[in-house]
Design a protein around this motif. Sequence first.
Motif, PDB file in Angstrom:
ATOM      1  N   ALA A 103      11.803  -0.954  -8.592  1.00  0.00           N
ATOM      2  CA  ALA A 103      12.204  -0.303  -7.186  1.00  0.00           C
ATOM      3  C   ALA A 103      11.167  -0.587  -6.379  1.00  0.00           C
ATOM      4  N   ALA A 104      11.369  -0.698  -5.037  1.00  0.00           N
ATOM      5  CA  ALA A 104      10.662  -1.040  -2.946  1.00  0.00           C
ATOM      6  C   ALA A 104      10.505  -0.611  -3.038  1.00  0.00           C
ATOM      7  N   ILE A 105       9.875  -0.292  -2.124  1.00  0.00           N
ATOM      8  CA  ILE A 105      10.274   1.068  -0.685  1.00  0.00           C
ATOM      9  C   ILE A 105       9.440  -0.082  -0.061  1.00  0.00           C
ATOM     10  N   PRO A 106      10.042   0.175   1.461  1.00  0.00           N
ATOM     11  CA  PRO A 106       9.115  -0.487   2.423  1.00  0.00           C
ATOM     12  C   PRO A 106       7.973  -0.235   3.059  1.00  0.00           C
ATOM     13  N   ALA A 107       7.243  -1.240   3.599  1.00  0.00           N
ATOM     14  CA  ALA A 107       5.522  -0.270   3.042  1.00  0.00           C
ATOM     15  C   ALA A 107       4.878  -2.321   4.525  1.00  0.00           C
ATOM     16  N   ASP A 108       4.245  -1.416   6.194  1.00  0.00           N
ATOM     17  CA  ASP A 108       3.315  -1.911   6.342  1.00  0.00           C
ATOM     18  C   ASP A 108       1.532  -1.741   6.113  1.00  0.00           C
ATOM     19  N   VAL A 109       1.432  -2.713   5.472  1.00  0.00           N
ATOM     20  CA  VAL A 109       0.182  -2.846   4.997  1.00  0.00           C
ATOM     21  C   VAL A 109      -0.702  -4.034   5.808  1.00  0.00           C
ATOM     22  N   CYS A 110      -2.046  -3.020   6.227  1.00  0.00           N
ATOM     23  CA  CYS A 110      -3.209  -4.114   6.482  1.00  0.00           C
ATOM     24  C   CYS A 110      -4.419  -4.801   5.690  1.00  0.00           C
ATOM     25  N   ILE A 111      -3.796  -6.013   5.630  1.00  0.00           N
ATOM     26  CA  ILE A 111      -5.280  -6.870   5.037  1.00  0.00           C
ATOM     27  C   ILE A 111      -6.128  -7.237   5.358  1.00  0.00           C
TER      28      ILE A 111
ATOM     29  N   THR B 141      -2.901  -3.165 -16.059  1.00  0.00           N
ATOM     30  CA  THR B 141      -3.272  -4.388 -16.982  1.00  0.00           C
ATOM     31  C   THR B 141      -3.610  -5.537 -16.516  1.00  0.00           C
ATOM     32  N   VAL B 142      -4.211  -6.517 -16.600  1.00  0.00           N
ATOM     33  CA  VAL B 142      -4.521  -7.643 -16.076  1.00  0.00           C
ATOM     34  C   VAL B 142      -3.610  -8.755 -15.840  1.00  0.00           C
ATOM     35  N   LEU B 143      -3.357  -8.627 -14.665  1.00  0.00           N
ATOM     36  CA  LEU B 143      -2.344 -10.279 -14.362  1.00  0.00           C
ATOM     37  C   LEU B 143      -3.497 -11.216 -13.193  1.00  0.00           C
ATOM     38  N   PRO B 144      -2.695 -11.956 -13.688  1.00  0.00           N
ATOM     39  CA  PRO B 144      -2.856 -13.222 -11.922  1.00  0.00           C
ATOM     40  C   PRO B 144      -2.775 -12.264 -10.774  1.00  0.00           C
ATOM     41  N   THR B 145      -3.466 -12.369  -9.945  1.00  0.00           N
ATOM     42  CA  THR B 145      -4.970 -11.984 -10.168  1.00  0.00           C
ATOM     43  C   THR B 145      -5.283 -11.030  -9.191  1.00  0.00           C
ATOM     44  N   PRO B 146      -6.156 -10.086 -10.254  1.00  0.00           N
ATOM     45  CA  PRO B 146      -6.695  -8.298  -9.145  1.00  0.00           C
ATOM     46  C   PRO B 146      -7.239  -9.379  -8.041  1.00  0.00           C
ATOM     47  N   LEU B 147      -6.504  -8.414  -7.135  1.00  0.00           N
ATOM     48  CA  LEU B 147      -7.304  -7.713  -5.518  1.00  0.00           C
ATOM     49  C   LEU B 147      -7.800  -7.178  -6.125  1.00  0.00           C
ATOM     50  N   SER B 148      -8.065  -6.214  -6.913  1.00  0.00           N
ATOM     51  CA  SER B 148      -9.333  -4.865  -6.643  1.00  0.00           C
ATOM     52  C   SER B 148      -8.985  -4.246  -7.981  1.00  0.00           C
TER      53      SER B 148
ATOM     54  N   HIS C 145     -10.279  -2.275   3.950  1.00  0.00           N
ATOM     55  CA  HIS C 145      -9.835  -4.013   4.013  1.00  0.00           C
ATOM     56  C   HIS C 145      -8.914  -4.145   3.994  1.00  0.00           C
ATOM     57  N   LEU C 146      -7.534  -2.972   2.539  1.00  0.00           N
ATOM     58  CA  LEU C 146      -6.319  -2.592   2.025  1.00  0.00           C
ATOM     59  C   LEU C 146      -6.260  -1.232   2.540  1.00  0.00           C
TER      60      LEU C 146
ATOM     61  N   ASP D  76     -14.135   0.667  -3.083  1.00  0.00           N
ATOM     62  CA  ASP D  76     -14.864   1.045  -1.676  1.00  0.00           C
ATOM     63  C   ASP D  76     -14.057   0.783  -0.771  1.00  0.00           C
ATOM     64  N   LYS D  77     -13.662  -0.145  -0.325  1.00  0.00           N
ATOM     65  CA  LYS D  77     -13.417  -1.638   0.278  1.00  0.00           C
ATOM     66  C   LYS D  77     -11.657  -0.719   0.413  1.00  0.00           C
ATOM     67  N   VAL D  78     -11.091   0.048  -0.550  1.00  0.00           N
ATOM     68  CA  VAL D  78      -9.855   0.368  -0.362  1.00  0.00           C
ATOM     69  C   VAL D  78      -9.316   1.324  -0.317  1.00  0.00           C
TER      70      VAL D  78
END
Length: 460
Positions: free
Chosen positions: A190-198, A248-255, A324-325, A452-454
Motif C-alpha cells: 500500500a501507499a498513502i499520500p504524504a507531504d514531507v520536509c527533507i 532490515t538493511v536495504l540500500p541505503t538507510p537515511l537514518s 531534518h525529516l 534525533d533529527k528524525v
Amino acid sequence: MTDSNSTDKKLDEDNGGSVKTSKKKQKKQDTWRPEGPRDPFEMLDSLPEKKQQEIQKALHLFSLGPSLPKTLQQAKKYTYHFWDTQPVPKLGDSITTHGQIVASEASVREEPYSLPQGFTWDTLDLSSPTVLKELCTLLNDNYTEDDDNTIRSDFSLEYLQWTLKPPNWLSQWHCGVRVGTNKKLVGFIAAIPADVCIYDTEKRMVQVKLLCVHKKLRLKRMTPVLIRELTRRVRQQDLCQAVYTAGTVLPTPLSSSRYWHRPLNPRKLMEINYPYLRQDMNLQRTLKFLRLPEMTKTPGLRPMTKEDVQGIHSLLQVNLCRFHLSPILSLLDVEHWLLPRENVIDTYVVEGDDGLLTDVVSFYSVSSKVLNHPVHSNLRAAQLLYIVPTATNLVDLMEDTLVLAKAKGFDIFTALDVMDNKSFLEKHKFSISDRSLHYYLYNWMCPNMSPDKVGLVLPN
C-alpha cells in the motif's frame, strides 16, 4: 521425503502393529496424501490450528531462503539484485548533495507488471467489510512474527481503516495479489499520500507500508513485482518519491533508530517470556522497580477532542520544523491521525488556565496474538507517535503518558529514539531492544541524519 506407504507402516508399528486404523483415523491420515490437484491453501486451512502453527514455523525458519541483512556489516556482504536496479543511494556512498536521483519519465507504463502464472492483480476495495477481513487475515498470518513463532501481529479492521485511509487516499494504491483459481488474497502493498520536509525541501510523495507476501509464496520473488507495480501506479499520479521504513538493511538507510520498551504489565510479560525484560530480577523486584504512580500529575491533562485540532496543529508545526525529516500536516491530517479512536489511537492535550493548548502526546495501539499459551492470548503495546511539551517538563509528561497507557490496559509501551525521545527513555526505565528501524527515501538523495533529527513516525 518418505512416501505414504512407509508412513502408514511406521504408524502401524508405533501402535504395536496389531490395532487396525479406524476409518476416521484413516480419513485424517489421507488428508496428507496427494489426491490429484488440490488447493494448498485450502489444505492448510483445514488442518488443526496447532498443526498449522507447526507448518508455519517450519516455513518461517527454513523455506524463506536467505534473510535480508539486519546490520550494515551484514549488508556489505549481501548482493541486492533488485535494489541495485532502483533509484536509491548505494551502500557506502558518501552523499553531500540533495535532489532527485533519476529524472521523471516522459511516459508511464500503462499495463501492469506480469505476475507468476496462476496469480492476478486486484485493487482492494477497503470500503468492503469482506475485503477488509481478507486483508486482516493475510497480514495477521504472514506480516510479522517473532523468531520462535510465539507472538504474531493481530491487526484489527479499525486499525487498517486508520492507517490506510488518510485524507486523499487512493484505492489504486491498495494493491493486492490473488490466486487465479480461488481468488485467495496472498500479497499486498500500500501507499498513502504524504507531504514531507527533507532538510529544507518540501516534497509531495507517498508513504509505502504493509508490504506482505504469503509465507508459502516468498520463494516466487513476488516482492520485487509488488514494489514495481506500486511504483507504476504512483507514477501515474505524477509522484516520483516515497518514504518507507524497514527492520532490515536495504540500500541505503537515511537514518537508523532503535526500539525501546517499557513494561506496564510485567507479571504478564514474564509469564509469556517476553524478551525485553531484565533477567536479573524476580517478579517481586521487577514489580517494585517498574511501579508507576496511580494518577497523573499534570494539571489540565485531558483527552483530545475535535475542537483541539487547530491548537494541536499549531503545536506540531512549531515542533516538527526543528527536524531534518518531518511530515507536513494539514488540519485534516491532524484530525485523522490524532483524534482518539478506541483501540487505535489515543491523544491527550494539556490545556492552560487561559484555554490554550500547551502540550500534546499521542500513542497508537499495536496488538499481537500470543500463540500456544495456556492463559494469555493477546499482547497490547502502545507505540509513541508524538510528544510535544511547551509548558510541561518532557520527562513529567512522559510519566503521565505511561500512567494513562497502563490504565487503558496496555501491557508495554514502545518508543523509537527519534526526535527528543532519548531524553526520557532511560529515566523512565525503558530498555533498548535488539531491533532497529531504518528510514529510506526512494528516488531522493541527501546526507544521512542521526535519529534525533528524525521527526517522522510511520504507523505500520
